[in-house]
Design a protein around this motif. Structure first.
Motif, PDB file in Angstrom:
ATOM      1  N   UNK A  23      13.808  -2.234   9.184  1.00 38.76           N
ATOM      2  CA  UNK A  23      13.652  -1.067   8.306  1.00 38.76           C
ATOM      3  C   UNK A  23      14.416   0.122   8.883  1.00 38.76           C
ATOM      4  N   UNK A  24      14.269   0.362  10.177  1.00 40.06           N
ATOM      5  CA  UNK A  24      14.945   1.478  10.834  1.00 40.06           C
ATOM      6  C   UNK A  24      16.459   1.331  10.733  1.00 40.06           C
ATOM      7  N   UNK A  25      16.963   0.127  10.956  1.00 34.24           N
ATOM      8  CA  UNK A  25      18.404  -0.118  10.880  1.00 34.24           C
ATOM      9  C   UNK A  25      18.929   0.090   9.463  1.00 34.24           C
ATOM     10  N   UNK A  26      18.172  -0.359   8.479  1.00 34.89           N
ATOM     11  CA  UNK A  26      18.587  -0.183   7.079  1.00 34.89           C
ATOM     12  C   UNK A  26      18.651   1.297   6.738  1.00 34.89           C
ATOM     13  N   UNK A  27      17.612   2.052   7.088  1.00 32.26           N
ATOM     14  CA  UNK A  27      17.603   3.485   6.796  1.00 32.26           C
ATOM     15  C   UNK A  27      18.741   4.214   7.521  1.00 32.26           C
ATOM     16  N   UNK A  28      19.039   3.823   8.760  1.00 30.18           N
ATOM     17  CA  UNK A  28      20.139   4.445   9.502  1.00 30.18           C
ATOM     18  C   UNK A  28      21.474   4.173   8.808  1.00 30.18           C
ATOM     19  N   UNK A  29      21.679   2.943   8.380  1.00 33.40           N
ATOM     20  CA  UNK A  29      22.917   2.564   7.707  1.00 33.40           C
ATOM     21  C   UNK A  29      23.062   3.316   6.387  1.00 33.40           C
ATOM     22  N   UNK A  30      21.986   3.368   5.619  1.00 32.16           N
ATOM     23  CA  UNK A  30      22.037   4.082   4.346  1.00 32.16           C
ATOM     24  C   UNK A  30      22.339   5.563   4.560  1.00 32.16           C
ATOM     25  N   UNK A  31      21.704   6.159   5.561  1.00 27.20           N
ATOM     26  CA  UNK A  31      21.936   7.576   5.855  1.00 27.20           C
ATOM     27  C   UNK A  31      23.400   7.815   6.216  1.00 27.20           C
ATOM     28  N   UNK A  32      23.979   6.912   7.002  1.00 26.82           N
ATOM     29  CA  UNK A  32      25.385   7.069   7.398  1.00 26.82           C
ATOM     30  C   UNK A  32      26.321   6.949   6.199  1.00 26.82           C
ATOM     31  N   UNK A  33      25.868   6.284   5.159  1.00 24.40           N
ATOM     32  CA  UNK A  33      26.657   6.134   3.944  1.00 24.40           C
ATOM     33  C   UNK A  33      26.279   7.173   2.877  1.00 24.40           C
ATOM     34  N   UNK A  34      25.349   8.069   3.230  1.00 22.61           N
ATOM     35  CA  UNK A  34      24.967   9.140   2.326  1.00 22.61           C
ATOM     36  C   UNK A  34      24.103   8.683   1.161  1.00 22.61           C
ATOM     37  N   UNK A  35      23.350   7.602   1.365  1.00 24.14           N
ATOM     38  CA  UNK A  35      22.503   7.057   0.308  1.00 24.14           C
ATOM     39  C   UNK A  35      21.036   7.075   0.698  1.00 24.14           C
TER      40      UNK A  35
ATOM     41  N   UNK B  98      19.141   0.811  -3.882  1.00 28.00           N
ATOM     42  CA  UNK B  98      18.481  -0.230  -4.667  1.00 28.00           C
ATOM     43  C   UNK B  98      18.979  -0.223  -6.106  1.00 28.00           C
ATOM     44  N   UNK B  99      19.097   0.964  -6.691  1.00 27.23           N
ATOM     45  CA  UNK B  99      19.565   1.062  -8.074  1.00 27.23           C
ATOM     46  C   UNK B  99      21.004   0.563  -8.215  1.00 27.23           C
ATOM     47  N   UNK B 100      21.859   0.899  -7.243  1.00 24.92           N
ATOM     48  CA  UNK B 100      23.241   0.418  -7.267  1.00 24.92           C
ATOM     49  C   UNK B 100      23.269  -1.108  -7.202  1.00 24.92           C
ATOM     50  N   UNK B 101      22.492  -1.674  -6.277  1.00 23.20           N
ATOM     51  CA  UNK B 101      22.447  -3.135  -6.130  1.00 23.20           C
ATOM     52  C   UNK B 101      21.882  -3.808  -7.369  1.00 23.20           C
ATOM     53  N   UNK B 102      20.813  -3.244  -7.916  1.00 21.61           N
ATOM     54  CA  UNK B 102      20.196  -3.842  -9.101  1.00 21.61           C
ATOM     55  C   UNK B 102      21.167  -3.822 -10.279  1.00 21.61           C
ATOM     56  N   UNK B 103      21.874  -2.714 -10.478  1.00 22.61           N
ATOM     57  CA  UNK B 103      22.839  -2.622 -11.576  1.00 22.61           C
ATOM     58  C   UNK B 103      23.995  -3.587 -11.367  1.00 22.61           C
ATOM     59  N   UNK B 104      24.388  -3.780 -10.117  1.00 24.58           N
ATOM     60  CA  UNK B 104      25.473  -4.703  -9.806  1.00 24.58           C
ATOM     61  C   UNK B 104      25.051  -6.158 -10.008  1.00 24.58           C
ATOM     62  N   UNK B 105      23.853  -6.497  -9.552  1.00 24.14           N
ATOM     63  CA  UNK B 105      23.378  -7.880  -9.612  1.00 24.14           C
ATOM     64  C   UNK B 105      22.820  -8.268 -10.970  1.00 24.14           C
TER      65      UNK B 105
END
Length: 53
Positions: free
Chosen positions: A18-30, A36-43
């Motif tokens: 969870x911590x790694x995911x949040x860190x990665x998302x933060x670094x990408x400005x998300x 989740x919404x981007x992934x859901x719309x894509x998938x």
């Protein structure tokens, strides 16, 4: 897993993952919600198509 009627989605994750995911998302400005919404719309694009009459 129970499915309620609220708009919430609850997922149990390993705390370190969870911590790694949040860190990665933060670094990408998300936020988690944005990602989740981007992934859901894509998938599942058909779920987000506007109703055609």
């Amino acid at each position: 897993m129970a499915v309620g009627t609220s708009g919430r989605i609850i997922i149990d994750l390993d705390p370190n993952m969870k911590k790694k995911i949040y860190q990665k998302l933060k670094s990408e400005g998300l936020t988690m919600k944005q990602w989740f919404e981007i992934k859901a719309k894509s998938d599942f694009p058909d779920l987000f198509e506007k109703n055609k009459k």
